[in-house]
Design a protein around this motif. Structure first.
Motif, mmCIF file in Angstrom:
data_model
loop_
_atom_site.group_PDB
_atom_site.id
_atom_site.type_symbol
_atom_site.label_atom_id
_atom_site.label_comp_id
_atom_site.label_asym_id
_atom_site.label_seq_id
_atom_site.Cartn_x
_atom_site.Cartn_y
_atom_site.Cartn_z
ATOM 1 N N SER A 71 23.621 10.435 -30.062
ATOM 2 C CA SER A 71 22.180 10.543 -29.787
ATOM 3 C C SER A 71 21.471 9.291 -30.299
ATOM 4 N N PHE A 72 20.518 8.822 -29.512
ATOM 5 C CA PHE A 72 19.779 7.601 -29.838
ATOM 6 C C PHE A 72 18.321 7.816 -29.482
ATOM 7 N N LEU A 73 17.449 7.571 -30.440
ATOM 8 C CA LEU A 73 16.003 7.646 -30.222
ATOM 9 C C LEU A 73 15.410 6.253 -30.355
ATOM 10 N N GLU A 74 14.701 5.815 -29.330
ATOM 11 C CA GLU A 74 13.929 4.576 -29.451
ATOM 12 C C GLU A 74 12.480 4.944 -29.701
ATOM 13 N N ILE A 75 11.970 4.537 -30.851
ATOM 14 C CA ILE A 75 10.572 4.769 -31.197
ATOM 15 C C ILE A 75 9.769 3.548 -30.745
ATOM 16 N N GLY A 76 8.750 3.804 -29.919
ATOM 17 C CA GLY A 76 7.991 2.718 -29.327
ATOM 18 C C GLY A 76 8.731 2.148 -28.135
ATOM 19 N N CYS A 77 9.146 3.036 -27.227
ATOM 20 C CA CYS A 77 10.030 2.614 -26.125
ATOM 21 C C CYS A 77 9.304 1.889 -25.002
ATOM 22 N N GLY A 78 7.964 1.884 -25.039
ATOM 23 C CA GLY A 78 7.224 1.149 -24.023
ATOM 24 C C GLY A 78 7.549 1.605 -22.620
ATOM 25 N N ASN A 79 7.889 0.629 -21.767
ATOM 26 C CA ASN A 79 8.201 0.903 -20.364
ATOM 27 C C ASN A 79 9.609 1.437 -20.150
ATOM 28 N N GLY A 80 10.405 1.506 -21.198
ATOM 29 C CA GLY A 80 11.752 2.035 -21.067
ATOM 30 C C GLY A 80 12.805 1.035 -20.633
ATOM 31 N N PHE A 81 12.504 -0.260 -20.742
ATOM 32 C CA PHE A 81 13.442 -1.278 -20.269
ATOM 33 C C PHE A 81 14.749 -1.250 -21.059
ATOM 34 N N VAL A 82 14.656 -1.173 -22.382
ATOM 35 C CA VAL A 82 15.870 -1.135 -23.207
ATOM 36 C C VAL A 82 16.669 0.127 -22.914
ATOM 37 N N LEU A 83 15.998 1.254 -22.810
ATOM 38 C CA LEU A 83 16.692 2.506 -22.554
ATOM 39 C C LEU A 83 17.392 2.501 -21.194
ATOM 40 N N GLU A 84 16.787 1.899 -20.205
ATOM 41 C CA GLU A 84 17.448 1.782 -18.902
ATOM 42 C C GLU A 84 18.733 0.972 -19.022
ATOM 43 N N TYR A 85 18.681 -0.107 -19.768
ATOM 44 C CA TYR A 85 19.849 -0.963 -19.990
ATOM 45 C C TYR A 85 20.956 -0.177 -20.702
ATOM 46 N N LEU A 86 20.579 0.600 -21.716
ATOM 47 C CA LEU A 86 21.560 1.353 -22.479
ATOM 48 C C LEU A 86 22.116 2.535 -21.683
ATOM 49 N N GLU A 87 21.271 3.200 -20.931
ATOM 50 C CA GLU A 87 21.717 4.318 -20.094
ATOM 51 C C GLU A 87 22.894 3.918 -19.208
ATOM 52 N N ALA A 88 22.778 2.735 -18.615
ATOM 53 C CA ALA A 88 23.785 2.277 -17.652
ATOM 54 C C ALA A 88 25.098 1.892 -18.310
ATOM 55 N N ARG A 89 25.087 1.625 -19.604
ATOM 56 C CA ARG A 89 26.270 1.093 -20.285
ATOM 57 C C ARG A 89 26.891 2.043 -21.301
ATOM 58 N N LEU A 90 26.166 3.079 -21.670
ATOM 59 C CA LEU A 90 26.652 3.994 -22.709
ATOM 60 C C LEU A 90 26.487 5.439 -22.241
ATOM 61 N N PRO A 91 27.337 5.860 -21.310
ATOM 62 C CA PRO A 91 27.168 7.194 -20.716
ATOM 63 C C PRO A 91 27.410 8.353 -21.665
ATOM 64 N N SER A 92 28.072 8.117 -22.797
ATOM 65 C CA SER A 92 28.384 9.203 -23.717
ATOM 66 C C SER A 92 27.244 9.528 -24.674
ATOM 67 N N ILE A 93 26.180 8.736 -24.650
ATOM 68 C CA ILE A 93 25.066 8.921 -25.580
ATOM 69 C C ILE A 93 23.895 9.597 -24.875
ATOM 70 N N SER A 94 23.273 10.555 -25.553
ATOM 71 C CA SER A 94 22.029 11.165 -25.087
ATOM 72 C C SER A 94 20.867 10.323 -25.611
ATOM 73 N N PHE A 95 20.000 9.906 -24.707
ATOM 74 C CA PHE A 95 18.914 8.996 -25.085
ATOM 75 C C PHE A 95 17.578 9.718 -25.101
ATOM 76 N N TRP A 96 16.782 9.326 -26.087
ATOM 77 C CA TRP A 96 15.422 9.826 -26.253
ATOM 78 C C TRP A 96 14.500 8.630 -26.427
ATOM 79 N N GLY A 97 13.317 8.716 -25.830
ATOM 80 C CA GLY A 97 12.339 7.651 -25.969
ATOM 81 C C GLY A 97 11.001 8.215 -26.399
ATOM 82 N N ALA A 98 10.432 7.659 -27.445
ATOM 83 C CA ALA A 98 9.124 8.090 -27.945
ATOM 84 C C ALA A 98 8.146 6.934 -27.806
ATOM 85 N N GLU A 99 6.971 7.220 -27.267
ATOM 86 C CA GLU A 99 5.956 6.192 -27.058
ATOM 87 C C GLU A 99 4.580 6.820 -27.263
#
Length: 281
Positions: A71-99
């Motif tokens: 599990s990974f939480l990005e605090i201050g995820c903005g437009n979600g650019f980093v999370l999109e990059y990570l989603e595509a490369r780390l399928p085993s992780i559940s992602f959360w974004g807080a903004e």
């Protein structure tokens, strides 16, 4: 070993009714973070070498130092650019974004396929300490009280988990563009290290990046003296050929960082830290 408990996270949020968050808020973060800024980032993030270089280092750090994370939480995820990059490369992780800002979340929803998005203020967060890794990626430099923000993030990390933090480096590089980006400060490596250790983190790695381009960055910032700080487009105005060359230089820099070389100076800092395991009495 890190172990995820994402279902309890979702149950907790649904029980509290916090998944969609408040309709608006400007507390603890500059109210000037408007739709204009998010739109500018949306247009430029996927083109500019800096964003890609930072994403590449974050993805590498997550795989290298937190291989068991689920599990990974990005605090201050903005437009979600980093999370999109990570989603595509780390399928085993559940992602959360807080903004905090709804404008940023609106853009993030357009690009993210499997990330849970939450509108929240880090200083008023309803979340439990239930994440393997947290990302604070060019966030704390925008906050008046960066120390309290780090402490709140620390509370959201499970014992044995960790965080990846990026910030702008070198107060000597301060310019009108920092004002335009709503920065409160730039950091020294020792200052960031002391702040993180004071929070309770164990330092795994701190390295500068945008190091090979540091001379060009220094000259560029000094030439901007007296320029308009509110011209946000200007920060991203770089000819495509030069942008491609800078991208190649950053790939070379990334190669050395991944081989274990911590850069002594650069435009930015990346810290990889761990929250200690609970002590058994």
């Amino acid at each position: 070993m890190l172990k995820s408990s994402d279902p309890s996270l979702k149950d907790d949020l649904n029980h509290r009714g916090e998944t969609n968050g408040p309709t608006s808020s400007t507390s603890h973060k500059d109210a000037s973070f408007s739709n204009d800024l998010f739109q500018i980032l949306w247009i430029n993030e996927n083109k500019h070498f800096w964003f890609h270089h930072r994403c590449d280092l974050i993805a590498w750090a997550l795989k290298r130092y937190f291989a068991d994370a689920r599990s990974f939480l990005e605090i201050g995820c903005g437009n979600g650019f980093v999370l999109e990059y990570l989603e595509a490369r780390l399928p085993s992780i559940s992602f959360w974004g807080a903004e905090l800002f709804a404008d940023g979340l609106a853009y993030a929803r357009k690009r993210l396929a499997r990330t849970t998005l939450i509108q929240m203020d880090i200083f008023e967060s309803p979340l439990k300490a239930d994440f393997d890794v947290i990302g604070l990626l060019d966030v704390i430099e925008h906050l008046d009280d960066d120390e309290s923000a780090l402490k709140r993030a620390f509370d959201h990390i499970k014992p044995g988990g960790g965080a990846i933090i990026t910030v702008p480096q070198h107060p000597s590089l301060w310019s009108e563009k920092d004002i335009g980006a709503f920065h409160k400060r730039r950091y020294t490596k020792s200052g960031l290290r002391n702040l993180l250790e004071k929070t309770g983190f164990t330092i795994l790695r701190i390295t500068s990046f945008i190091s090979f381009l540091m001379p060009a960055l220094f000259i560029s910032r000094k030439l901007q003296t007296g320029s308009r700080h509110d011209d946000l487009f200007d920060e991203f105005s770089i000819p495509p050929v030069l942008n491609a060359i800078c991208g190649k230089v950053c790939k070379l820099e990334g190669f050395f960082i991944k081989k274990g070389l911590s850069m002594p100076f650069g435009g930015s800092l990346m810290a990889i830290v761990k929250k200690p395991e609970r002590r058994h009495h």
